[in-house]
Design a protein around this motif. Sequence first.
Motif, PDB file in Angstrom:
ATOM      1  N   UNK A   1       0.830  -1.188   0.000  1.00  0.00           N
ATOM      2  CA  UNK A   1       0.000   0.000   0.000  1.00  0.00           C
ATOM      3  C   UNK A   1       0.870   1.245   0.000  1.00  0.00           C
ATOM      4  N   UNK A   2       0.355   2.277  -0.640  1.00  0.00           N
ATOM      5  CA  UNK A   2       1.062   3.547  -0.721  1.00  0.00           C
ATOM      6  C   UNK A   2       0.165   4.635  -0.137  1.00  0.00           C
ATOM      7  N   UNK A   3       0.697   5.427   0.778  1.00  0.00           N
ATOM      8  CA  UNK A   3      -0.063   6.527   1.370  1.00  0.00           C
ATOM      9  C   UNK A   3       0.000   7.729   0.436  1.00  0.00           C
ATOM     10  N   UNK A   4      -1.142   8.090  -0.140  1.00  0.00           N
ATOM     11  CA  UNK A   4      -1.193   9.223  -1.065  1.00  0.00           C
ATOM     12  C   UNK A   4      -1.839  10.448  -0.426  1.00  0.00           C
ATOM     13  N   UNK A   5      -2.082  10.389   0.877  1.00  0.00           N
ATOM     14  CA  UNK A   5      -2.782  11.490   1.538  1.00  0.00           C
ATOM     15  C   UNK A   5      -2.000  12.800   1.516  1.00  0.00           C
ATOM     16  N   UNK A   6      -0.687  12.742   1.281  1.00  0.00           N
ATOM     17  CA  UNK A   6       0.110  13.955   1.242  1.00  0.00           C
ATOM     18  C   UNK A   6       0.221  14.592  -0.143  1.00  0.00           C
ATOM     19  N   UNK A   7      -0.364  13.980  -1.163  1.00  0.00           N
ATOM     20  CA  UNK A   7      -0.335  14.540  -2.516  1.00  0.00           C
ATOM     21  C   UNK A   7      -1.481  15.544  -2.627  1.00  0.00           C
ATOM     22  N   UNK A   8      -1.166  16.831  -2.742  1.00  0.00           N
ATOM     23  CA  UNK A   8      -2.205  17.865  -2.677  1.00  0.00           C
ATOM     24  C   UNK A   8      -3.371  17.661  -3.651  1.00  0.00           C
ATOM     25  N   UNK A   9      -3.085  17.280  -4.885  1.00  0.00           N
ATOM     26  CA  UNK A   9      -4.152  17.109  -5.872  1.00  0.00           C
ATOM     27  C   UNK A   9      -5.093  15.975  -5.476  1.00  0.00           C
ATOM     28  N   UNK A  10      -4.542  14.919  -4.891  1.00  0.00           N
ATOM     29  CA  UNK A  10      -5.365  13.778  -4.498  1.00  0.00           C
ATOM     30  C   UNK A  10      -6.085  14.032  -3.178  1.00  0.00           C
ATOM     31  N   UNK A  11      -5.487  14.846  -2.331  1.00  0.00           N
ATOM     32  CA  UNK A  11      -6.050  15.111  -1.009  1.00  0.00           C
ATOM     33  C   UNK A  11      -7.002  16.305  -0.987  1.00  0.00           C
ATOM     34  N   UNK A  12      -7.266  16.918  -2.134  1.00  0.00           N
ATOM     35  CA  UNK A  12      -8.137  18.100  -2.174  1.00  0.00           C
ATOM     36  C   UNK A  12      -9.480  17.793  -1.510  1.00  0.00           C
ATOM     37  N   UNK A  13      -9.806  18.588  -0.511  1.00  0.00           N
ATOM     38  CA  UNK A  13     -11.056  18.397   0.228  1.00  0.00           C
ATOM     39  C   UNK A  13     -12.254  18.624  -0.681  1.00  0.00           C
ATOM     40  N   UNK A  14     -13.331  17.891  -0.445  1.00  0.00           N
ATOM     41  CA  UNK A  14     -14.541  18.132  -1.234  1.00  0.00           C
ATOM     42  C   UNK A  14     -14.980  19.583  -1.085  1.00  0.00           C
ATOM     43  N   UNK A  15     -15.357  20.182  -2.190  1.00  0.00           N
ATOM     44  CA  UNK A  15     -15.772  21.583  -2.171  1.00  0.00           C
ATOM     45  C   UNK A  15     -16.956  21.784  -3.110  1.00  0.00           C
ATOM     46  N   UNK A  16     -17.975  22.486  -2.619  1.00  0.00           N
ATOM     47  CA  UNK A  16     -19.133  22.826  -3.436  1.00  0.00           C
ATOM     48  C   UNK A  16     -18.876  24.178  -4.069  1.00  0.00           C
ATOM     49  N   UNK A  17     -19.131  24.292  -5.363  1.00  0.00           N
ATOM     50  CA  UNK A  17     -18.929  25.525  -6.118  1.00  0.00           C
ATOM     51  C   UNK A  17     -20.310  26.040  -6.537  1.00  0.00           C
ATOM     52  N   UNK A  18     -20.893  26.968  -5.757  1.00  0.00           N
ATOM     53  CA  UNK A  18     -22.259  27.424  -6.023  1.00  0.00           C
ATOM     54  C   UNK A  18     -22.457  28.011  -7.415  1.00  0.00           C
ATOM     55  N   UNK A  19     -21.472  28.718  -7.926  1.00  0.00           N
ATOM     56  CA  UNK A  19     -21.640  29.360  -9.234  1.00  0.00           C
ATOM     57  C   UNK A  19     -21.875  28.334 -10.343  1.00  0.00           C
ATOM     58  N   UNK A  20     -21.229  27.173 -10.263  1.00  0.00           N
ATOM     59  CA  UNK A  20     -21.396  26.156 -11.307  1.00  0.00           C
ATOM     60  C   UNK A  20     -22.340  25.038 -10.870  1.00  0.00           C
ATOM     61  N   UNK A  21     -22.655  24.972  -9.576  1.00  0.00           N
ATOM     62  CA  UNK A  21     -23.499  23.895  -9.081  1.00  0.00           C
ATOM     63  C   UNK A  21     -22.790  22.556  -9.045  1.00  0.00           C
ATOM     64  N   UNK A  22     -21.455  22.573  -8.992  1.00  0.00           N
ATOM     65  CA  UNK A  22     -20.668  21.340  -8.983  1.00  0.00           C
ATOM     66  C   UNK A  22     -19.966  21.142  -7.640  1.00  0.00           C
ATOM     67  N   UNK A  23     -19.706  19.885  -7.336  1.00  0.00           N
ATOM     68  CA  UNK A  23     -18.906  19.532  -6.181  1.00  0.00           C
ATOM     69  C   UNK A  23     -17.661  18.835  -6.710  1.00  0.00           C
ATOM     70  N   UNK A  24     -16.500  19.192  -6.178  1.00  0.00           N
ATOM     71  CA  UNK A  24     -15.250  18.547  -6.591  1.00  0.00           C
ATOM     72  C   UNK A  24     -14.611  17.904  -5.366  1.00  0.00           C
ATOM     73  N   UNK A  25     -13.810  16.853  -5.612  1.00  0.00           N
ATOM     74  CA  UNK A  25     -13.133  16.172  -4.512  1.00  0.00           C
ATOM     75  C   UNK A  25     -11.909  15.447  -5.042  1.00  0.00           C
ATOM     76  N   UNK A  26     -10.831  15.496  -4.286  1.00  0.00           N
ATOM     77  CA  UNK A  26      -9.631  14.751  -4.626  1.00  0.00           C
ATOM     78  C   UNK A  26      -9.847  13.255  -4.425  1.00  0.00           C
TER      79      UNK A  26
END
Length: 172
Positions: A1-26
């Motif tokens: 197993x490889x710990x990828x929690x320190x890779x910023x792109x993969x660890x991006x916290x879920x975020x709701x973007x009201x302007x587009x109505x989208x949710x993103x998450x690493x």
Amino acid sequence: LVDVSGVPELAAAPAFHPASGELSAGAAQTLEALRSALAAAAEAPLSDGRGGGPPWASEQRGGAAAPAAAALARHLGRVATTQVRAVGSWAGNLALAAAHPALPSDVAVLLVGVGASLTVIDRTGLRRGGGGGGLRTVSVSEYLSCGPRSAASLLIVALRLPLASAGGRAGS
């Protein structure tokens, strides 16, 4: 197993973007983190704080952002157990579903159903030093249907969940 929690792109916290109505998450985010973000998006104000909101805002009443968010959060709350959701990532669930197509995955069905897309990187092109290793966007359906061998060469980086357009498809 490889710990990828320190890779910023993969660890991006879920975020709701009201302007587009989208949710993103690493990709390293847990199922529980995604469920919690969806629940929060269901309660988010329609305005993005700049006097505007998503195009579907005028159709909503009661201040609930993204009509599908609450239904999706409820469904994710029924996936596996609390302990599994707290440590298992949504991307790991998809990778497992791609590697073993006969394995049922509620998460895969849910994400395909709402038209989610993935940011992926082709690891094969990176290993060869070729130009095929760039980031690209694919639908969850495309990722799951590319076959276990091809899916294994793709590293999932992030998720984009179109909550605004999923409203009619993700009823309770």
